[in-house]
Design a protein around this motif. Structure first.
Motif, short mmCIF file in Angstrom:
data_model
loop_
_atom_site.label_atom_id
_atom_site.label_comp_id
_atom_site.label_asym_id
_atom_site.label_seq_id
_atom_site.Cartn_x
_atom_site.Cartn_y
_atom_site.Cartn_z
N LYS A 31 5.82 3.82 20.92
CA LYS A 31 4.90 4.90 21.24
C LYS A 31 3.80 4.98 20.18
O LYS A 31 4.10 5.04 18.98
N LEU A 32 2.57 4.98 20.63
CA LEU A 32 1.41 5.06 19.72
C LEU A 32 1.18 6.52 19.35
O LEU A 32 0.95 7.35 20.23
N VAL A 33 1.25 6.83 18.06
CA VAL A 33 1.06 8.22 17.64
C VAL A 33 -0.20 8.43 16.79
O VAL A 33 -0.60 9.57 16.56
N ALA A 34 -0.84 7.33 16.36
CA ALA A 34 -2.11 7.45 15.64
C ALA A 34 -2.83 6.11 15.71
O ALA A 34 -2.20 5.06 15.70
N MET A 35 -4.18 6.20 15.78
CA MET A 35 -4.97 4.96 15.88
C MET A 35 -6.42 5.26 15.50
O MET A 35 -6.99 6.24 15.97
N LYS A 36 -7.00 4.44 14.64
CA LYS A 36 -8.43 4.58 14.34
C LYS A 36 -9.05 3.24 13.94
O LYS A 36 -8.39 2.42 13.30
N VAL A 37 -10.31 3.07 14.35
CA VAL A 37 -11.11 1.93 13.91
C VAL A 37 -11.80 2.38 12.64
O VAL A 37 -12.41 3.46 12.63
N MET A 38 -11.69 1.62 11.58
CA MET A 38 -12.31 2.06 10.33
C MET A 38 -12.70 0.89 9.44
O MET A 38 -12.09 -0.18 9.49
N THR A 39 -13.75 1.13 8.65
CA THR A 39 -14.13 0.16 7.63
C THR A 39 -13.44 0.61 6.34
O THR A 39 -13.56 1.76 5.94
N VAL A 40 -12.68 -0.27 5.74
CA VAL A 40 -11.80 0.08 4.63
C VAL A 40 -12.56 0.02 3.31
O VAL A 40 -13.28 -0.94 3.04
N SER A 41 -12.38 1.04 2.47
CA SER A 41 -13.00 1.04 1.14
C SER A 41 -12.18 0.12 0.22
O SER A 41 -10.98 -0.11 0.46
N GLN A 42 -12.84 -0.33 -0.83
CA GLN A 42 -12.14 -1.19 -1.81
C GLN A 42 -10.97 -0.42 -2.41
O GLN A 42 -9.88 -0.98 -2.61
N GLU A 43 -11.18 0.87 -2.68
CA GLU A 43 -10.14 1.71 -3.28
C GLU A 43 -8.89 1.76 -2.38
O GLU A 43 -7.76 1.59 -2.86
N LEU A 44 -9.10 1.97 -1.08
CA LEU A 44 -7.96 2.04 -0.16
C LEU A 44 -7.26 0.68 -0.04
O LEU A 44 -6.03 0.60 -0.07
N ALA A 45 -8.04 -0.39 0.07
CA ALA A 45 -7.44 -1.73 0.19
C ALA A 45 -6.62 -2.05 -1.06
O ALA A 45 -5.50 -2.59 -0.96
N GLU A 46 -7.14 -1.71 -2.24
CA GLU A 46 -6.41 -1.99 -3.49
C GLU A 46 -5.12 -1.17 -3.57
O GLU A 46 -4.10 -1.67 -4.02
N LYS A 47 -5.18 0.09 -3.12
CA LYS A 47 -3.97 0.92 -3.12
C LYS A 47 -2.94 0.38 -2.14
O LYS A 47 -1.74 0.30 -2.44
N HIS A 48 -3.43 0.02 -0.95
CA HIS A 48 -2.51 -0.47 0.08
C HIS A 48 -1.75 -1.71 -0.42
O HIS A 48 -0.55 -1.84 -0.18
N TYR A 49 -2.46 -2.61 -1.09
CA TYR A 49 -1.85 -3.86 -1.55
C TYR A 49 -1.50 -3.85 -3.04
O TYR A 49 -1.38 -4.90 -3.64
N GLU A 50 -1.30 -2.65 -3.62
CA GLU A 50 -1.12 -2.57 -5.09
C GLU A 50 0.07 -3.38 -5.60
O GLU A 50 0.03 -3.89 -6.71
#
Ligand code: DAT
Ligand code: MG
Length: 149
Positions: A31-50
């Motif tokens: 079940k899909l409960v959230a979805m968004k198209v977005m351009t990722v900031s460097q800060e978010l990408a670095e946190k995601h892959y920290e």
């Protein structure tokens, strides 16, 4: 019910695989409960892959994730974290089994189309990082009795 964070990476969006990928998760019964198209900031990408920030490919990976929009999603269902990882396939598309998303569509580890959380705790961290609480929808799927005993 368990939730996982799934992201269609810039290559998956550019290659017009959004519908194909979303369709696989829908048809599986999640079940899909959230979805968004977005351009990722460097800060978010670095946190995601920290956890990978000491790897030689880290800066290239962050640059790639920020290079073009992604589709960020939260999917819900029984054992959705581990089952999604199986549907996605091995990190390196060369090793990913046919029938998996990476096995069917990818040819290179740095362009492997999709991200999926690797554990329940990771999923919690990633969902909180990418989505505000109010962006994640609680909804009752009428199909539930046909998916779950
Ligand atoms: P996964 O995405 O299967 O969870 P991971 O967490 O180990 O894999 O790595 C995150 C991403 O980093 C992966 O999807 C692609 C990139 N990556 C991993 N190993 C790599 C490598 N040896 N060379 C280039 N990119 C790599
Ligand atoms: Mg990972």
């Amino acid at each position: 019910m368990e939730r996982t964070f799934i992201m269609i990476k810039p290559d998956g969006v550019q290659r017009q695989l959004i519908g194909e990928i979303v369709g696989r998760f829908e048809k599986k019964g999640f079940k899909l409960v959230a979805m968004k198209v977005m351009t990722v900031s460097q800060e978010l990408a670095e946190k995601h892959y920290e956890a990978l920030n000491d790897k030689p490919f880290f800066s290239g990976l962050v640059k790639f994730i920020c290079s073009s929009p992604v589709v960020a999603m939260v999917w819900e269902g029984d054992s959705v974290v581990s089952t999604s990882r199986q549907m996605i396939g091995a990190t390196d598309p060369h090793a990913a089994a046919p029938g998996t998303i990476r096995g069917d569509y990818g040819v290179s580890v740095g362009r492997n189309i999709i991200h999926g959380s690797d554990a329940i705790e990771t999923a919690k961290r990633e969902i909180a990082l990418w989505f505000k609480e109010e962006e994640v929808n609680e909804w009752h799927a009428t199909l539930n009795p046909w998916l779950y005993e």
